[in-house]
Design a protein around this motif. Structure first.
Motif, PDB file in Angstrom:
ATOM      1  N   GLU A  43       8.731   6.062   9.267  1.00  0.00           N
ATOM      2  CA  GLU A  43       9.028   4.688   9.712  1.00  0.00           C
ATOM      3  C   GLU A  43       8.320   3.647   8.831  1.00  0.00           C
ATOM      4  OE1 GLU A  43      11.080   3.840  12.019  1.00  0.00           O
ATOM      5  OE2 GLU A  43      11.391   5.672  13.195  1.00  0.00           O
ATOM      6  N   LEU A  44       7.442   4.117   7.932  1.00  0.00           N
ATOM      7  CA  LEU A  44       6.599   3.177   7.169  1.00  0.00           C
ATOM      8  C   LEU A  44       7.100   2.948   5.750  1.00  0.00           C
ATOM      9  CD1 LEU A  44       3.119   4.676   8.163  1.00  0.00           C
ATOM     10  CD2 LEU A  44       4.219   2.679   9.172  1.00  0.00           C
ATOM     11  N   GLN A  45       6.633   1.844   5.161  1.00  0.00           N
ATOM     12  CA  GLN A  45       6.857   1.584   3.740  1.00  0.00           C
ATOM     13  C   GLN A  45       5.685   2.199   2.978  1.00  0.00           C
ATOM     14  OE1 GLN A  45       9.661  -0.394   2.705  1.00  0.00           O
ATOM     15  NE2 GLN A  45      10.210  -0.159   4.858  1.00  0.00           N
ATOM     16  N   LYS A  46       5.923   2.609   1.742  1.00  0.00           N
ATOM     17  CA  LYS A  46       4.846   3.232   0.958  1.00  0.00           C
ATOM     18  C   LYS A  46       3.576   2.364   0.881  1.00  0.00           C
ATOM     19  CE  LYS A  46       3.168   6.418  -1.824  1.00  0.00           C
ATOM     20  NZ  LYS A  46       3.385   7.865  -1.907  1.00  0.00           N
ATOM     21  N   PRO A  47       3.697   1.042   0.600  1.00  0.00           N
ATOM     22  CA  PRO A  47       2.471   0.227   0.549  1.00  0.00           C
ATOM     23  C   PRO A  47       1.676   0.265   1.859  1.00  0.00           C
ATOM     24  CG  PRO A  47       4.307  -0.981  -0.411  1.00  0.00           C
ATOM     25  CD  PRO A  47       4.891   0.247   0.231  1.00  0.00           C
ATOM     26  N   GLU A  48       2.395   0.370   3.000  1.00  0.00           N
ATOM     27  CA  GLU A  48       1.695   0.450   4.299  1.00  0.00           C
ATOM     28  C   GLU A  48       0.901   1.745   4.383  1.00  0.00           C
ATOM     29  OE1 GLU A  48       4.055  -1.135   7.911  1.00  0.00           O
ATOM     30  OE2 GLU A  48       5.605  -0.370   6.555  1.00  0.00           O
ATOM     31  N   VAL A  49       1.505   2.828   3.869  1.00  0.00           N
ATOM     32  CA  VAL A  49       0.835   4.130   3.901  1.00  0.00           C
ATOM     33  C   VAL A  49      -0.456   4.080   3.083  1.00  0.00           C
ATOM     34  CG1 VAL A  49       1.045   6.555   3.158  1.00  0.00           C
ATOM     35  CG2 VAL A  49       2.951   5.446   4.346  1.00  0.00           C
ATOM     36  N   ARG A  50      -0.373   3.480   1.897  1.00  0.00           N
ATOM     37  CA  ARG A  50      -1.581   3.361   1.056  1.00  0.00           C
ATOM     38  C   ARG A  50      -2.646   2.492   1.737  1.00  0.00           C
ATOM     39  NH1 ARG A  50      -1.488   6.176  -3.417  1.00  0.00           N
ATOM     40  NH2 ARG A  50       0.415   6.450  -4.632  1.00  0.00           N
ATOM     41  N   LYS A  51      -2.183   1.450   2.418  1.00  0.00           N
ATOM     42  CA  LYS A  51      -3.110   0.536   3.103  1.00  0.00           C
ATOM     43  C   LYS A  51      -3.860   1.278   4.215  1.00  0.00           C
ATOM     44  CE  LYS A  51      -3.114  -4.085   5.245  1.00  0.00           C
ATOM     45  NZ  LYS A  51      -2.967  -4.017   6.721  1.00  0.00           N
ATOM     46  N   ILE A  52      -3.130   2.068   5.000  1.00  0.00           N
ATOM     47  CA  ILE A  52      -3.758   2.843   6.083  1.00  0.00           C
ATOM     48  C   ILE A  52      -4.796   3.804   5.484  1.00  0.00           C
ATOM     49  CG2 ILE A  52      -3.350   4.638   7.840  1.00  0.00           C
ATOM     50  CD1 ILE A  52      -0.557   3.285   8.311  1.00  0.00           C
ATOM     51  N   ALA A  53      -4.418   4.471   4.388  1.00  0.00           N
ATOM     52  CA  ALA A  53      -5.320   5.436   3.749  1.00  0.00           C
ATOM     53  C   ALA A  53      -6.600   4.739   3.270  1.00  0.00           C
ATOM     54  CB  ALA A  53      -4.619   6.123   2.585  1.00  0.00           C
ATOM     55  N   ALA A  54      -6.433   3.527   2.721  1.00  0.00           N
ATOM     56  CA  ALA A  54      -7.592   2.771   2.219  1.00  0.00           C
ATOM     57  C   ALA A  54      -8.482   2.339   3.388  1.00  0.00           C
ATOM     58  CB  ALA A  54      -7.119   1.554   1.430  1.00  0.00           C
ATOM     59  N   GLU A  55      -7.837   1.863   4.470  1.00  0.00           N
ATOM     60  CA  GLU A  55      -8.607   1.422   5.644  1.00  0.00           C
ATOM     61  C   GLU A  55      -9.407   2.582   6.255  1.00  0.00           C
ATOM     62  OE1 GLU A  55      -5.517  -0.177   8.060  1.00  0.00           O
ATOM     63  OE2 GLU A  55      -5.534  -2.142   7.056  1.00  0.00           O
ATOM     64  N   GLN A  56      -8.838   3.774   6.185  1.00  0.00           N
ATOM     65  CA  GLN A  56      -9.511   4.958   6.752  1.00  0.00           C
ATOM     66  C   GLN A  56     -10.426   5.631   5.732  1.00  0.00           C
ATOM     67  OE1 GLN A  56      -9.427   5.401   9.974  1.00  0.00           O
ATOM     68  NE2 GLN A  56      -8.071   3.610   9.946  1.00  0.00           N
ATOM     69  N   ASP A  57     -10.510   5.012   4.561  1.00  0.00           N
ATOM     70  CA  ASP A  57     -11.387   5.515   3.511  1.00  0.00           C
ATOM     71  C   ASP A  57     -11.052   6.962   3.107  1.00  0.00           C
ATOM     72  OD1 ASP A  57     -13.383   5.193   1.681  1.00  0.00           O
ATOM     73  OD2 ASP A  57     -15.007   5.808   3.036  1.00  0.00           O
ATOM     74  N   LEU A  58      -9.757   7.239   3.000  1.00  0.00           N
ATOM     75  CA  LEU A  58      -9.326   8.578   2.594  1.00  0.00           C
ATOM     76  C   LEU A  58      -9.304   8.662   1.075  1.00  0.00           C
ATOM     77  CD1 LEU A  58      -6.392   9.142   5.140  1.00  0.00           C
ATOM     78  CD2 LEU A  58      -8.780   9.837   5.362  1.00  0.00           C
ATOM     79  N   ILE A  59      -9.778   9.766   0.547  1.00  0.00           N
ATOM     80  CA  ILE A  59      -9.927   9.925  -0.899  1.00  0.00           C
ATOM     81  C   ILE A  59      -8.585   9.826  -1.645  1.00  0.00           C
ATOM     82  CG2 ILE A  59      -9.755  12.462  -0.838  1.00  0.00           C
ATOM     83  CD1 ILE A  59     -12.010  12.410  -3.035  1.00  0.00           C
TER      84      ILE A  59
END
Length: 395
Positions: free
Chosen positions: A173-189
Motif C-alpha cells: 500500500e506504500l510508496q517507495k519513499p515512504e518505505v525508506r522514511k519508515i526505515a530511517a525513522e526506525q534506524d534500520l541499517i
C-alpha cells in the motif's frame, strides 16, 4: 497472535515489512534464504549473500524478532539455475525472478515456514492482496502495488490461490519513499541500501559468463536482415476463421542465411535474446543493430537496424495449454471464449490493450498494437484494472 514468517532478504522492503507486521500485533520471525554461494560469477561486491544475511540479522536484532538462516541453494540450483541453462540452450529467454517466487519463496520457503507453525508468509513485494466472497468461499486477488513505479505484481504472476491464501505483502500500500522514511525513522541499517539488481538472490551477474559455466562458446555468424526483405512485405492472406488469423499473427519468422548479409561473428547464439542490442560488437551501420531472432541449431544470430525494424514486431503470441495459469481460476476461459484484458510481456512494460482467445490447444494473446521483442520463454501476464488474473509462458 498469528505467526508470520518474513523472508528477510537484507533489503529495505522486507525490513519495513517485518516492522509493520510487528506493529500490527503479529508474532514475527525473520528468515533469510541462502540460495547462492558461488561468488565467481557475481560482479565485484554487488550483493554477495554474506552482506545481505548480516543486514537481515541486524534488522531482526533491532526489531527484537527471532532470526535464522535457511540454506536452499540445492533447490535453487535445481529449480532455477538448471532451468535457466536449459532454456537458454533451447534459444529461449527464461524469467528467473518469476520462477524464483513460484518455486522457492512461495513453495520451498513457504513449506518450511508452515512447518515452523507460521499462519502466513510475508515478503517485501510491492503488490497487494484482495479477498472477495464468491459462491460462499473466499477467493484471493493479486493486485498491483500502490506505487506505480515499483509495482511488482508481474513477478508473482504464477502464484496459486493456495499460495496467496498464506501470503502477506505489508509494503504493497506504500510508496517507495515512504518505505525508506519508515526505515530511517526506525534506524534500520537497510534504510539507504540500494535496491538489489540482477538475478533473484544471486545479485548482479555477468550473464554470458554465468551461462558459459554450462553452455560452451561456439563461434557463429551475425546476419543483418534488411527491412526490404520480402517477408515483411507480403500481402496478408484472407482468413476463413479467427483462429487462422491468430495463428498467422503469432507465427514465428523463419530466417535463412540468404535473407541477409553476414556482418560479424559471435561466440554462441544461446547467449543472445531477441531485442538485445548490447554485445553484438558490429559497427558501421547507420542505426544500431538489434537481435530479431536466434537460431541455436544452426548457431546464427539474425539482426536488423534500428528499434523500429519490422523483424522485432508481432501482434499476437501463443501460450500452450499446459503453460496457461490462472490465479483467478473462477475466471478461466473455456474453448472459443475470449476476454478483453491489459497485458504485459515483461516487467516494467506499460500495460497494453489485448484480447485473450482460448482455443482447444492453448491461448492466443492478441494485442491492439504490435509488440516489440516478444521472447519465447518469458511470461505474459494479463490484468483487468489493477488485478492480475493470470499468466503464461510464451511459446
Amino acid at each position: 497472535m498469528k505467526r508470520v514468517i518474513v523472508g528477510l532478504s537484507g533489503g529495505v522492503d522486507s525490513s519495513v515489512a517485518a516492522y509493520l507486521l510487528k506493529e500490527q500485533g503479529y508474532e514475527v520471525i525473520g528468515l533469510f534464504m541462502k540460495n547462492w554461494h558461488d561468488d565467481s560469477v557475481t560482479i565485484s561486491d554487488e550483493c554477495p549473500w554474506l552482506d545481505d544475511s548480516n543486514d537481515a540479522m541486524l534488522v531482526a536484532d533491532k526489531l527484537g524478532i527471532p532470526f535464522q538462516t535457511v540454506d536452499l541453494s540445492e533447490q535453487y540450483k535445481e529449480r532455477i539455475v538448471d532451468y535457466m541453462f536449459n532454456e537458454y540452450e533451447k534459444g529461449r529467454t527464461p524469467n528467473p525472478d518469476v520462477l524464483c517466487n513460484r518455486e522457492i519463496k512461495f513453495d520451498v520457503f513457504m513449506k518450511i515456514a508452515l512447518e515452523l507453525g507460521a499462519d502466513y508468509v510475508a515478503t517485501g513485494h510491492y503488490c497487494r492482496k484482495g479477498t472477495i466472497e464468491k459462491n460462499g468461499k473466499e477467493t484471493y486477488q493479486l493486485l498491483a502495488g500502490a506505487d506505480d513505479n515499483k509495482d511488482q505484481s508481474y513477478f508473482l504472476c504464477q502464484l496459486s490461490q493456495e499460495q496467496l491464501a498464506k501470503a502477506l505483502f505489508p509494503v504493497g500500500e506504500l510508496q517507495k519513499p515512504e518505505v525508506r522514511k519508515i526505515a530511517a525513522e526506525q534506524d534500520l541499517i537497510t534504510a539507504d541500501k540500494k535496491d538489489s539488481q540482477g538475478l533473484c538472490f544471486i545479485g548482479k551477474v555477468r550473464l554470458p559468463e554465468f551461462l558459459q559455466q554450462q553452455l560452451k562458446p561456439k563461434e557463429g555468424v551475425i546476419v543483418e536482415v534488411p527491412e526490404s526483405n520480402q517477408a515483411y512485405h507480403k500481402t496478408t492472406p484472407a482468413f476463413s476463421t479467427k483462429k487462422e488469423e491468430l495463428a498467422y499473427l503469432a507465427e514465428k519468422s523463419n530466417y535463412a542465411l540468404t535473407d541477409g548479409k553476414v556482418v560479424g561473428k559471435h561466440q554462441g547464439a544461446h547467449y543472445f535474446t531477441k531485442g538485445q542490442r548490447k554485445g553484438l560488437a558490429v559497427g558501421g551501420t547507420i542505426e544500431p543493430l538489434f537481435v530479431i531472432d536466434t537460431d541455436v541449431t544452426e548457431n546464427v544470430i539474425y539482426t536488423g537496424q534500428g528499434k523500429n525494424h519490422p523483424g522485432l514486431y508481432k501482434k499476437a503470441l501463443f501460450v500452450a495449454n499446459e503453460e496457461v495459469h490462472w490465479i483467478r481460476e473462477d475466471l478461466a476461459l473455456q474453448v472459443d471464449q475470449s476476454m478483453e484484458v491489459s497485458a504485459r510481456i515483461r516487467y516494467r512494460q506499460e500495460l497494453q490493450k489485448a484480447t485473450l482467445h482460448q482455443v482447444d490447444f492453448g491461448m492466443y494473446v492478441e494485442f491492439e498494437k504490435p509488440q516489440s521483442a516478444i521472447q519465447e520463454g518469458q511470461f505474459v501476464a494479463w490484468y483487468q484494472d489493477e488485478e492480475l488474473l493470470g499468466s503464461g509462458v510464451i511459446s
